[in-house]
Design an enzyme around this catalytic site. Sequence first.
Site, PDB file in Angstrom:
ATOM      1  CB  THR A  76      33.329 -35.647 -26.140  1.00 31.17           C
ATOM      2  OG1 THR A  76      34.118 -36.716 -26.674  1.00 31.17           O
ATOM      3  CG2 THR A  76      32.555 -35.899 -25.506  1.00 31.17           C
TER       4      THR A  76
ATOM      5  CG  HIS B 270      39.853 -33.423 -23.393  1.00 30.38           C
ATOM      6  ND1 HIS B 270      38.786 -33.536 -22.281  1.00 30.38           N
ATOM      7  CD2 HIS B 270      39.951 -34.868 -23.746  1.00 30.38           C
ATOM      8  CE1 HIS B 270      37.772 -34.772 -22.209  1.00 30.38           C
ATOM      9  NE2 HIS B 270      38.670 -35.599 -23.049  1.00 30.38           N
TER      10      HIS B 270
ATOM     11  CG  HIS C  78      37.057 -37.628 -31.160  1.00 29.92           C
ATOM     12  ND1 HIS C  78      37.494 -38.715 -30.291  1.00 29.92           N
ATOM     13  CD2 HIS C  78      36.047 -37.451 -29.667  1.00 29.92           C
ATOM     14  CE1 HIS C  78      37.059 -39.008 -29.386  1.00 29.92           C
ATOM     15  NE2 HIS C  78      36.580 -38.306 -28.630  1.00 29.92           N
TER      16      HIS C  78
ATOM     17  CB  THR D  22      41.253 -38.593 -25.961  1.00 33.26           C
ATOM     18  OG1 THR D  22      40.804 -37.869 -24.755  1.00 33.26           O
ATOM     19  CG2 THR D  22      42.043 -38.860 -25.037  1.00 33.26           C
TER      20      THR D  22
HETATM   21  P1  A2P Z   1      36.735 -38.824 -25.239  1.00 35.98           P
HETATM   22  O1  A2P Z   1      37.905 -38.713 -25.935  1.00 35.98           O
HETATM   23  O2  A2P Z   1      35.641 -39.736 -26.341  1.00 35.98           O
HETATM   24  O3  A2P Z   1      36.187 -37.565 -24.863  1.00 35.98           O
HETATM   25  P2  A2P Z   1      36.013 -40.732 -18.642  1.00 35.98           P
HETATM   26  O4  A2P Z   1      35.273 -39.443 -18.391  1.00 35.98           O
HETATM   27  O5  A2P Z   1      34.932 -41.782 -19.316  1.00 35.98           O
HETATM   28  O6  A2P Z   1      36.831 -41.605 -18.044  1.00 35.98           O
HETATM   29  O7  A2P Z   1      36.993 -39.970 -20.308  1.00 35.98           O
HETATM   30  C1  A2P Z   1      37.961 -39.415 -19.477  1.00 35.98           C
HETATM   31  C2  A2P Z   1      38.480 -39.275 -20.919  1.00 35.98           C
HETATM   32  O8  A2P Z   1      38.602 -40.196 -22.202  1.00 35.98           O
HETATM   33  C3  A2P Z   1      37.018 -38.799 -22.614  1.00 35.98           C
HETATM   34  O9  A2P Z   1      37.760 -37.742 -22.974  1.00 35.98           O
HETATM   35  C4  A2P Z   1      37.233 -39.778 -22.783  1.00 35.98           C
HETATM   36  O10 A2P Z   1      36.506 -40.136 -24.463  1.00 35.98           O
HETATM   37  C5  A2P Z   1      38.323 -40.797 -22.897  1.00 35.98           C
HETATM   38  N1  A2P Z   1      37.995 -42.161 -22.953  1.00 35.98           N
HETATM   39  C6  A2P Z   1      37.556 -42.879 -22.107  1.00 35.98           C
HETATM   40  N2  A2P Z   1      37.665 -44.479 -22.030  1.00 35.98           N
HETATM   41  C7  A2P Z   1      38.421 -44.193 -23.181  1.00 35.98           C
HETATM   42  C8  A2P Z   1      39.055 -45.100 -24.094  1.00 35.98           C
HETATM   43  N3  A2P Z   1      38.496 -46.808 -24.232  1.00 35.98           N
HETATM   44  N4  A2P Z   1      39.931 -44.978 -25.299  1.00 35.98           N
HETATM   45  C9  A2P Z   1      39.978 -43.708 -25.716  1.00 35.98           C
HETATM   46  N5  A2P Z   1      40.184 -42.754 -24.932  1.00 35.98           N
HETATM   47  C10 A2P Z   1      39.291 -43.261 -23.951  1.00 35.98           C
END
Ligand code: A2P
Length: 224
Positions: free
Chosen positions: A154, A72, A152, A74
Amino acid sequence: PTLEKDLLPLYFGWFLAKRDEDYLRKTSHEFLEQLGNLKAFKKRLQPCMFGSEDKHKLDLMKYFAKSPNILHCTSKFCDYGKIVGSEEYAQQEAVKKAYSKGYTLHLSALFATPRTVGAQVELTADQLLLWPSDAEKEVMPKDTLPRGSRAHITLGTAADVQDVQTGIDLLEFVKLQQSGKEGENLGEMSGSVAGKVSYYDNGMWMLNLSQKIEVRSIFSGYYG
Ligand code: A2P
């Protein structure tokens, strides 16, 4: 009577359709395989970088041990409402209107660093309406980076690295590009990952796709 409030998700974002998710995972593996086999890559490996204790056994797929369950992009991380501005984000007309709608995401580059591997997303004007205005400042408060430049997907992280690092790594590339550092052109990839490979020091590699990858997605919330 109790006043009911909408539940806020862990995060909002664009979730890839299953078939396109499978395709992107394969493409990501292809990228890591071709990167690992690049002479220039092996030559620039620092001791222990990318798990390179033994250069002949380098396995990037193993190195990026973790991958998100659902690929996904975010848009807003809410942590179920604990993050300030989550409620305001969720209440926006644009967000409510977009919820559960289909979107095509355009991927312009793939990148790998000693921490993360990801895809750069080029948001359309429509998609930018769903992008928080402070997303880039949050990570790089001193810089003025183009809106949406943190967008992006991940694809994988090294052990002990959080997914959120992928967007931070991407902004590091963008910052370098903005300051006029284009990266060292160190070759080409072919097939489904056709494009030019650039190296930006400190183990930062970027593949600029000669043809953007388009993936279908649904804008929604993840409640996990
Ligand atoms: P990303 O969007 O880079 O993949 P987690 O599993 O750590 O709780 O994170 C859930 C999702 O939210 C993941 O997709 C993660 O990164 C994104 N995410 C986590 N923390 C943040 C943050 N502080 N700011 C923006 N996106 C975040």
